[in-house]
Design a protein around this motif. Structure first.
Motif, PDB file in Angstrom:
ATOM      1  N   LEU A  72       0.810  -1.213   0.000  1.00 47.24           N
ATOM      2  CA  LEU A  72       0.000   0.000   0.000  1.00 47.24           C
ATOM      3  C   LEU A  72       0.847   1.268   0.000  1.00 47.24           C
ATOM      4  CD1 LEU A  72      -2.658  -1.045   2.678  1.00 47.24           C
ATOM      5  CD2 LEU A  72      -2.909  -1.095   0.190  1.00 47.24           C
ATOM      6  N   GLU A  73       2.118   1.135   0.398  1.00 45.85           N
ATOM      7  CA  GLU A  73       2.995   2.300   0.518  1.00 45.85           C
ATOM      8  C   GLU A  73       4.275   2.069  -0.280  1.00 45.85           C
ATOM      9  OE1 GLU A  73       3.730   2.904   4.646  1.00 45.85           O
ATOM     10  OE2 GLU A  73       1.606   3.107   5.165  1.00 45.85           O
ATOM     11  N   LEU A  74       4.710   3.120  -0.981  1.00 43.64           N
ATOM     12  CA  LEU A  74       5.892   2.998  -1.832  1.00 43.64           C
ATOM     13  C   LEU A  74       6.796   4.206  -1.631  1.00 43.64           C
ATOM     14  CD1 LEU A  74       5.836   1.721  -5.479  1.00 43.64           C
ATOM     15  CD2 LEU A  74       7.260   3.673  -4.870  1.00 43.64           C
ATOM     16  N   LYS A  75       8.082   3.931  -1.399  1.00 38.17           N
ATOM     17  CA  LYS A  75       9.085   4.987  -1.272  1.00 38.17           C
ATOM     18  C   LYS A  75      10.064   4.854  -2.426  1.00 38.17           C
ATOM     19  CE  LYS A  75      12.488   6.981   1.919  1.00 38.17           C
ATOM     20  NZ  LYS A  75      13.110   6.879   3.267  1.00 38.17           N
ATOM     21  N   LEU A  76      10.236   5.927  -3.178  1.00 39.95           N
ATOM     22  CA  LEU A  76      11.085   5.914  -4.370  1.00 39.95           C
ATOM     23  C   LEU A  76      12.434   6.548  -4.068  1.00 39.95           C
ATOM     24  CD1 LEU A  76      11.076   5.335  -7.477  1.00 39.95           C
ATOM     25  CD2 LEU A  76      10.413   7.721  -7.770  1.00 39.95           C
ATOM     26  N   MET A  77      13.514   5.897  -4.526  1.00 39.12           N
ATOM     27  CA  MET A  77      14.860   6.417  -4.296  1.00 39.12           C
ATOM     28  C   MET A  77      15.738   6.177  -5.516  1.00 39.12           C
ATOM     29  SD  MET A  77      15.671   5.104  -0.402  1.00 39.12           S
ATOM     30  CE  MET A  77      17.243   5.973  -0.378  1.00 39.12           C
ATOM     31  N   ASN A  78      16.536   7.193  -5.863  1.00 36.57           N
ATOM     32  CA  ASN A  78      17.660   7.031  -6.795  1.00 36.57           C
ATOM     33  C   ASN A  78      17.282   6.491  -8.174  1.00 36.57           C
ATOM     34  OD1 ASN A  78      19.282   7.806  -4.601  1.00 36.57           O
ATOM     35  ND2 ASN A  78      19.527   5.688  -3.941  1.00 36.57           N
ATOM     36  N   ILE A  79      16.206   6.992  -8.749  1.00 39.87           N
ATOM     37  CA  ILE A  79      15.891   6.650 -10.139  1.00 39.87           C
ATOM     38  C   ILE A  79      16.158   7.885 -10.999  1.00 39.87           C
ATOM     39  CG2 ILE A  79      14.083   6.023 -11.776  1.00 39.87           C
ATOM     40  CD1 ILE A  79      12.893   4.212  -9.774  1.00 39.87           C
ATOM     41  N   PRO A  80      17.199   7.858 -11.833  1.00 39.17           N
ATOM     42  CA  PRO A  80      17.550   9.026 -12.651  1.00 39.17           C
ATOM     43  C   PRO A  80      16.579   9.229 -13.808  1.00 39.17           C
ATOM     44  CG  PRO A  80      19.012   7.194 -13.148  1.00 39.17           C
ATOM     45  CD  PRO A  80      18.151   6.749 -12.001  1.00 39.17           C
ATOM     46  N   LYS A  81      16.640  10.413 -14.401  1.00 40.62           N
ATOM     47  CA  LYS A  81      15.745  10.738 -15.511  1.00 40.62           C
ATOM     48  C   LYS A  81      15.895   9.765 -16.673  1.00 40.62           C
ATOM     49  CE  LYS A  81      15.556  15.718 -14.557  1.00 40.62           C
ATOM     50  NZ  LYS A  81      15.877  17.073 -15.059  1.00 40.62           N
ATOM     51  N   ILE A  97      -1.658   1.756  -4.744  1.00 35.81           N
ATOM     52  CA  ILE A  97      -1.059   2.251  -3.503  1.00 35.81           C
ATOM     53  C   ILE A  97      -1.780   3.520  -3.055  1.00 35.81           C
ATOM     54  CG2 ILE A  97       1.204   1.263  -4.021  1.00 35.81           C
ATOM     55  CD1 ILE A  97       2.133   4.129  -4.734  1.00 35.81           C
ATOM     56  N   ASN A  98      -1.733   3.799  -1.749  1.00 37.72           N
ATOM     57  CA  ASN A  98      -2.367   5.020  -1.245  1.00 37.72           C
ATOM     58  C   ASN A  98      -1.374   5.969  -0.575  1.00 37.72           C
ATOM     59  OD1 ASN A  98      -1.923   3.966   1.381  1.00 37.72           O
ATOM     60  ND2 ASN A  98      -3.932   2.969   1.374  1.00 37.72           N
ATOM     61  N   TRP A  99      -0.094   5.570  -0.534  1.00 35.15           N
ATOM     62  CA  TRP A  99       0.934   6.383   0.130  1.00 35.15           C
ATOM     63  C   TRP A  99       2.192   6.346  -0.724  1.00 35.15           C
ATOM     64  CZ3 TRP A  99       5.864   6.008   2.008  1.00 35.15           C
ATOM     65  CH2 TRP A  99       6.255   6.848   3.051  1.00 35.15           C
ATOM     66  N   PHE A 100       2.734   7.536  -1.062  1.00 34.33           N
ATOM     67  CA  PHE A 100       3.935   7.594  -1.895  1.00 34.33           C
ATOM     68  C   PHE A 100       4.881   8.663  -1.379  1.00 34.33           C
ATOM     69  CE2 PHE A 100       6.257   9.520  -5.506  1.00 34.33           C
ATOM     70  CZ  PHE A 100       7.004   8.416  -5.905  1.00 34.33           C
TER      71      PHE A 100
END
Length: 229
Positions: A72-81, A97-100
């Motif tokens: 339900l929750e996703l944290k994004l890190m270190n994805i370049p353009k 998901i309901n939390w980002f």
């Protein structure tokens, strides 16, 4: 006694268990499997390596896809353009998901302006960096966010600067008003950016603006807020 505990109680217990031990608890017995696996996979952190694994590994061998229904929750890190295609695929996969949270990237490689938010219309909580100082860019960005019709909690923070000469992002009262207009269901706003002083000439304009009655909590991370705020 453990196996006889109701699912709801086991789920509450799982919240307080060390995350590293959730998998071990899930193996205790059949009744413990679901509540502890739900807790283990409720929130995930997606780096570029994880995104590639999710997108490129077959479903029968993909532990993330096997537990997709629990996340339900996703944290994004270190994805370049340059690797935005992986984020787009992750969005399609994790569409419920309901939390980002987008962890603070370097401003020069911040992808927040390029994200299409329409696959995540179910988001309730959003925590993102503001990467562009231009008010015009902010208007376009806040307009993009308007597709998040369920959003109630928003945190805005600053991307990491790589050079000391990079200017600090400053938020104006017009930016806050854009948030109100585009996200009318917001009840909580956390602004972890510098706050621009309100000119006295703008005070009358602000008094004529319709109040955002849905807002119940606003937090400002600025060291200085003038009386007009």
């Amino acid at each position: 006694m453990g196996p006889a505990l109701p699912f709801e109680i086991l789920s509450n217990i799982a919240v307080y268990v060390d995350p590293k031990k959730n998998l071990a608890c899930a193996l205790v017995c059949k009744q413990w499997t679901e509540p502890f696996l739900n807790k283990r996979w409720c929130s995930i952190t997606v780096t570029l390596e994880v995104a590639k694994y999710i997108c490129n590994t077959r479903s029968q061998n993909n532990v993330y896809l096997k537990n997709l229904h629990r996340t339900l929750e996703l944290k994004l890190m270190n994805i370049p353009k340059a690797d935005m295609k992986y984020l787009s695929k992750v969005q399609q996969i994790y569409c419920k998901i309901n939390w980002f949270e987008y962890d603070r990237p370097y401003r020069s490689d911040c992808i927040i302006q390029e994200i299409d938010w329409s696959p995540w219309k179910s988001l309730v909580h959003l925590s993102i960096p503001l990467c562009n100082r231009s008010l015009t860019a902010s208007e376009d960005f806040f307009t993009k966010l308007s597709v998040l019709s369920c959003l109630t909690h928003l945190t805005l923070k600053e991307a990491v600067t790589q050079q000391s000469l990079e200017e600090t992002i400053v938020v104006s009262w017009q930016d806050i008003e854009l948030l109100h207009l585009n996200l009318p269901r917001l009840t909580y706003i956390d602004i972890r950016l510098r706050i621009k002083a309100i000119p006295a000439i703008d005070a009358n304009k602000i008094r004529r603006i319709t109040p955002a009655h849905a807002i119940t909590n606003i937090r400002y991370g600025s060291d200085y807020i003038d009386a007009f705020w």
